[in-house]
Design an enzyme around this catalytic site. Structure first.
Site, short mmCIF file in Angstrom:
data_model
loop_
_atom_site.label_atom_id
_atom_site.label_comp_id
_atom_site.label_asym_id
_atom_site.label_seq_id
_atom_site.Cartn_x
_atom_site.Cartn_y
_atom_site.Cartn_z
N ASP A 1 67.53 28.22 45.18
CA ASP A 1 68.86 27.79 44.76
C ASP A 1 69.47 26.81 45.75
O ASP A 1 70.07 25.81 45.38
CB ASP A 1 69.80 29.00 44.64
CG ASP A 1 69.66 29.67 43.28
OD1 ASP A 1 68.96 29.09 42.42
OD2 ASP A 1 70.23 30.76 43.08
N ASP B 1 66.59 28.89 50.33
CA ASP B 1 65.86 29.42 49.17
C ASP B 1 65.88 28.39 48.05
O ASP B 1 66.36 27.27 48.22
CB ASP B 1 66.47 30.76 48.72
CG ASP B 1 67.93 30.62 48.33
OD1 ASP B 1 68.42 29.46 48.25
OD2 ASP B 1 68.59 31.65 48.11
N ASP C 1 71.50 27.51 51.65
CA ASP C 1 70.53 28.57 51.95
C ASP C 1 69.10 28.04 51.92
O ASP C 1 68.81 27.08 51.23
CB ASP C 1 70.65 29.70 50.91
CG ASP C 1 71.95 30.48 51.07
OD1 ASP C 1 72.55 30.39 52.15
OD2 ASP C 1 72.34 31.16 50.10
N GLU D 1 77.35 26.19 50.82
CA GLU D 1 77.08 26.83 49.55
C GLU D 1 77.73 28.21 49.52
O GLU D 1 77.44 29.06 50.35
CB GLU D 1 75.55 26.95 49.41
CG GLU D 1 75.07 27.80 48.28
CD GLU D 1 73.55 27.98 48.33
OE1 GLU D 1 72.90 27.44 49.27
OE2 GLU D 1 73.03 28.66 47.45
#
Ligand code: 0RA
Length: 637
Positions: A503, A501, A499, A426
């Site tokens: 997103d 998180d 990641d 990403e």
């Protein structure tokens, strides 16, 4: 005593039959593994389902007992107990000890429900350490016990059955000397099957309890397969109410339930004698061809399809279709012993006829719904056309450019795909770290910028126009759509690295959806993985430690005690916060890393799950994301 104990030629024959089952369980129940063990349960429950299909029973209780024995009880007519005229022993004993004896006598109705190989309950008896049967009939409770198939004593009356109560209760304990390997019944596996049985046996109540865990479930579907379709579409927007059709033709029961939704996928399931025929067969073909024909006829007649327009293809009429077809046949023919494809040719004719008539009537009586369905087929047909053109373009282009790899792909030098890995990363900054940190001999890096398209909600033509998706398709080397070819795969492991998180998890889900929809074999063949980057770096007395879960962080801090004040804790919010060496060490080095293998255990369930995850309904999506983590199996390399 209701029968004399006789050891004549018949009983000797019987015992030889059961010995054969014990010697070669594979021939009778398909093996001695967990699957075969579950089939023992289905075989017994099938008999009760048969009673329900005959209209003689509406309650079935199944329990896995604490000792791993299984009890199945129904409120049917009860297995007959009178003396069998030829064999001169109780009919109950015959049913329990003679192969294939199950439905041969007693009042009308044929055996329709599945069974594994139609051998009946006697095969289960032969493979059980012990089995006990209680029959309520004629005001009495009859009882007989068996050990490894042998009757222990004759049928006895052990009590009075209250009033007009009738039924059969069977308990068996599988023989551990035969089922040696893995022998723990799985609640979820059994539950899934019982749910299907309840759907296709309208009105029956199946209660299933697991005494080992305390779990229990009750299934009862007043609407039968209509409820099944509603259940499948519970998170989709439908275009009309479920259309139900039913008819008995030439002794064969045909039932179908059909509903179109605004989804782009097809969910059609077929059943033959309550068995889910996963490879379809003549009933499935009959249903599909009837729908395509009826929709084309109606569209022409009503002028919605013009003279110049070509007919809708089968693909056009299947987009957004959810349907069940269920047939009950006295003599079903299956392609193989595993019963996943129905072969009876006459069934196709009958299903086409029943569905053809009923669906024509539905369209004629509901012009609003008809218009909606045809509008859907038109969009789907145009989109397919556009996709074909776009794909031709892509194919022509890729032929010209002879497999040009995307510019941002940092490829590896190894060419043998069994040794190579592709990290899908990403963002450009994490991509940079990964490129520097990797072992360039066998690891390739493809950075994706921002979010890829939600492929559940878009069609192939639009998907192919997306740059991130294009890069992914050409890097993998397998093509897409009809030209997809897994042998072109350039990397043995495809690893999604995002990641930790929100997103990151969204991007991961979008990628999983794309792979599931357009390259399912990549998942089925075990090529897709999810990387596990650390959440924290904790430094204490110049010693650094990486931590991958909050619980581990808490445990470590507790371990340090007072000293924890001197530790410095760094929380990684993104991969970009790690330098290349750290990223290699923690997440990419095969010696140290942990990868999660992505698997699709049950394609149908995954179909529903992915639709729910990426569809329009918001609430179930939230619920799914919360439980998602548990579904991915762990794999240490
Ligand atoms: C043969 C004939 C009849 C019922 C059954 C078998 C029967 C078998 C099982 C196995 C589990 N539950 C069952 N319930 C019924 C019909 C007997 C009659 O006409 O009364």
């Amino acid at each position: 005593m209701v029968q004399p104990a006789s050891y004549d030629a018949n009983s000797i024959q019987v015992l030889e039959g059961l010995e054969a089952v014990r010697r070669r369980p594979g021939m009778y129940v398909g093996g001695t593994d967990l699957k075969a063990l579950h089939h023992l349960v289905y075989e017994v429950v099938d008999n009760s389902i048969d009673e329900a299909l005959a209209g003689a029973c509406d309650q079935i209780e199944i329990s896995i007992n604490a000792d791993s024995s299984v009890t199945v009880e129904d409120n049917g007519r009860g297995i007959p107990v009178d003396i069998h005229p030829e064999k001169k022993i109780s009919a109950l004993t015959v049913v329990m000890t003679v192969l294939h004896a199950g439905g041969k006598f007693g009042g009308g109705g044929y055996k329709v429900s599945g069974g594994l190989h139609g051998v009946g309950v006697s095969a289960v008896n032969a493979l059980s350490e012990w089995m006990e049967v209680e029959v309520r009939r004629d005001g009495n409770v009859y009882f007989q016990r068996f050990e490894r198939g042998h009757p222990i004593g004759v049928v006895k009356i052990i009590g009075a059955a209250k009033g007009a109560v009738t039924g059969t209760k069977t308990t068996f304990k599988y023989d551990p000397t035969i089922f040696k390997e893995e022998t723990d019944f799985r609640f979820d596996t059994l539950m899934q099957r019982f749910r299907e049985m309840a759907f296709v046996t309208r009105g029956v109540t199946i209660h299933f309890a697991d005494e080992r865990s305390g779990r229990e479930m009750t299934f009862h579907f007043e609407g039968g397969i209509t409820s099944f379709v509603r259940y499948l579409n519970r998170n989709r927007e439908n275009l009309h109410p479920v259309v139900f059709m039913e008819k008995i033709v030439d002794g064969i029961g045909v039932e179908a339930a059909v509903q179109y939704t605004d989804a782009f996928t097809e969910s059609v399931y077929s059943f033959a004698n309550t068995i889910n025929t996963v490879d379809g067969g003549t009933h499935m073909t009959g249903l599909r061809s009837a729908l395509t024909r009826v929709i084309n006829d109606y569209a022409r007649k009503s002028g919605l399809l013009k003279d110049a327009d070509p007919n809708f293809s089968g693909d056009d009429t299947r987009e957004g279709l959810t349907a069940i077809v269920s047939i009950k046949h006295p003599d079903p023919q299956f392609e193989s012993q595993t019963k996943v494809k129905l072969m009876n040719p006459e069934v196709q004719t009958y299903v086409t006829q029943v569905v053809g008539e009923a669906f024509t009537t539905f369209l004629e009586e509901n012009p609003g719904a008809a218009k909606g369905i045809i509008a859907k087929c038109l969009t789907s047909s145009r989109a397919r056309d556009a996709a074909r053109k776009a794909r031709d373009l892509v194919i022509r282009k890729s032929a010209l450019e002879s497999l040009t790899l995307p510019g941002k792909l940092a490829d590896c030098s190894e060419k043998d795909s069994s040794k190579t890995e592709l990290y899908i990363v990403e963002g450009d900054s994490a991509g940079g770290s990964a490129k520097q940190g990797r072992d360039r001999h066998f690891q390739a890096i493809l950075p994706l910028r921002g979010k890829i398209l939600n492929t559940e909600r878009a069609r192939l033509d639009k998907i192919l126009g997306n740059n991130e998706v294009k890069a992914l398709i050409s890097a993998l080397g397998m093509g897409i759509g009809d030209s997809f070819d897994i042998t072109g795969l350039r990397y043995g492991r495809i690893i999604i690295m995002t990641d930790a998180d929100v997103d990151g998890s969204h991007i991961r889900t979008l990628l999983l959806t794309f792979f599931f929809r357009y390259m399912p074999s990549l998942i089925e063949d075990g090529h897709l993985y999810i990387a596990q980057p650390p959440l924290y770096r904790i430094e204490h007395k110049k010693q650094a430690r990486y931590v991958y879960a909050d619980a581990d962080k808490d445990a470590y801090i507790k371990e340090l005690g007072k000293d924890s004040e001197k530790a410095s804790i760094q929380r990684y919010k993104g991969l970009g916060e790690m330098n290349p060496e750290q990223l290699w060490e923690t997440t990419m080095d095969p010696q140290n890393r942990t990868l999660l293998l992505v698997g699709v255990e049950d394609v149908a369930e995954a179909d529903r799950t992915f639709d729910m995850l990426m569809g329009d309904a918001v609430d179930p999506r939230r619920k799914f994301i919360q439980t998602h983590a548990k579904k991915v199996r762990n794999l240490d390399i």
